[in-house]
Write an enzyme that holds these catalytic residues in place. Sequence first.
Site, PDB file in Angstrom:
ATOM      1  N   HIS A 122       0.817  -1.228   0.000  1.00  0.00           N
ATOM      2  CA  HIS A 122       0.000   0.000   0.000  1.00  0.00           C
ATOM      3  C   HIS A 122       0.849   1.277   0.000  1.00  0.00           C
ATOM      4  CE1 HIS A 122      -3.654  -2.221   0.416  1.00  0.00           C
ATOM      5  NE2 HIS A 122      -3.342  -2.706   1.602  1.00  0.00           N
ATOM      6  N   ASP A 158      -2.587 -10.745  -2.474  1.00  0.00           N
ATOM      7  CA  ASP A 158      -3.170 -10.211  -1.236  1.00  0.00           C
ATOM      8  C   ASP A 158      -4.620  -9.781  -1.527  1.00  0.00           C
ATOM      9  OD1 ASP A 158      -2.035  -8.775   1.559  1.00  0.00           O
ATOM     10  OD2 ASP A 158      -3.776  -7.772   0.676  1.00  0.00           O
ATOM     11  N   HIS A 160      -6.255  -7.275  -0.633  1.00  0.00           N
ATOM     12  CA  HIS A 160      -6.375  -5.838  -0.900  1.00  0.00           C
ATOM     13  C   HIS A 160      -5.620  -5.479  -2.176  1.00  0.00           C
ATOM     14  CE1 HIS A 160      -6.673  -6.339   3.535  1.00  0.00           C
ATOM     15  NE2 HIS A 160      -7.686  -5.505   3.379  1.00  0.00           N
ATOM     16  N   ASP A 245      -4.625 -12.946   3.149  1.00  0.00           N
ATOM     17  CA  ASP A 245      -5.865 -12.461   3.752  1.00  0.00           C
ATOM     18  C   ASP A 245      -7.095 -12.699   2.879  1.00  0.00           C
ATOM     19  OD1 ASP A 245      -4.658 -10.654   2.052  1.00  0.00           O
ATOM     20  OD2 ASP A 245      -4.679  -8.973   3.463  1.00  0.00           O
TER      21      ASP A 245
HETATM   22 ZN   LIG Z   1      -4.048  -7.308   2.562  1.00  0.00          ZN
END
Ligand SMILES: [Zn+2]
Length: 335
Positions: A122, A158, A160, A245
């Site tokens: 991120h 991931d 996200h 995740d």
């Molecule tokens: Zn994540």
Amino acid sequence: MNFGYREVCLDHDTGPRHPESPDRLRAIRRALKENHGVEYVTADDADIDLVRKVHDADYIEEFREFCDDGGGNWDADTVAVEETWDAALASAGLAVWAAEAALDGNSGRNTPFSLGRPPGHHAVGDDAMGFCFINNAAVAAQAALEADAERVAIFDWDVHHGNGTQDIFYDRSDVFYASIHEDGLYPGTGDVAETGTGDADGTNLNVKYKPGADTADYLAAIDECIAPAIEDYDPDLLLISAGFDAHEHDPISRMRVSTEGYGAMTDRMRSLTDACDAALGIILEGGYGLDTLSDSVTTVHEVFDGYQPMEPDDDVSDDARDVLDDLADQGFGSK
Ligand SMILES: [Zn+2]
């Protein structure tokens, strides 16, 4: 596998109720103890000049001073202590090690997997976000390009979207970024139509799935879109931004990838790098259920140790099919 690990990554203390805790690395190491063929490797800190090739120098200085002053809340979710600076440089250094070891020929049972934290995907060029300060995968890709790689692909599984990695390489054709992520989750970026800009158009591939996508949906995205696109791109190195995740029992997502599913995705990536004669390195991102995280990392390890993961027997969902059709309209995959 060869796992990159340094104790200093435990010193990034996020407080008692933060999901991105040092217990994540402890759980992984505890689970790997049961397995043979696990080798731990250490690495140097990431070179600060290299870090500045993917991050603004002013931001890096601001982050260093923030830690020097004792840290605190950078934003609501992203917290630092004084030791976070050292942990972040170590985490990025481990990712660089994974890239360089892969390019040096470490493959098969010696495939490198960096177990660093804080995670990185991120972190954008000029800011920390979402538990991430230095974009480890981006620094590793840059290190590979400074060595003898001409093109690097990053596949981010991931749950996200790796907005930071996309941001850093959006206008660069020397890095191909592909992600599968959950629609509606943080940070909200990663639409199918975001394909890169200028010369880099066609080097950014987003599979934004609705909540509930399972292993079959993930494998379809890989088989129909991501693997063919990366094979066309012909990278010298493939890095996996490996968050766990999207696991069906992870506490912070609604995706339904099984532990075996992570094995099957690993197997796909291994075949893909064989097909394009590319090196393969793996970099830890998120994953917040300690059992599911450690079981999944163990399964990745076992795949390189000869284990053949099970294939799902269910069909691709209608929601996933719609996304894959949209991607075909963007020029990714076959329709
Ligand atoms: Zn994540």
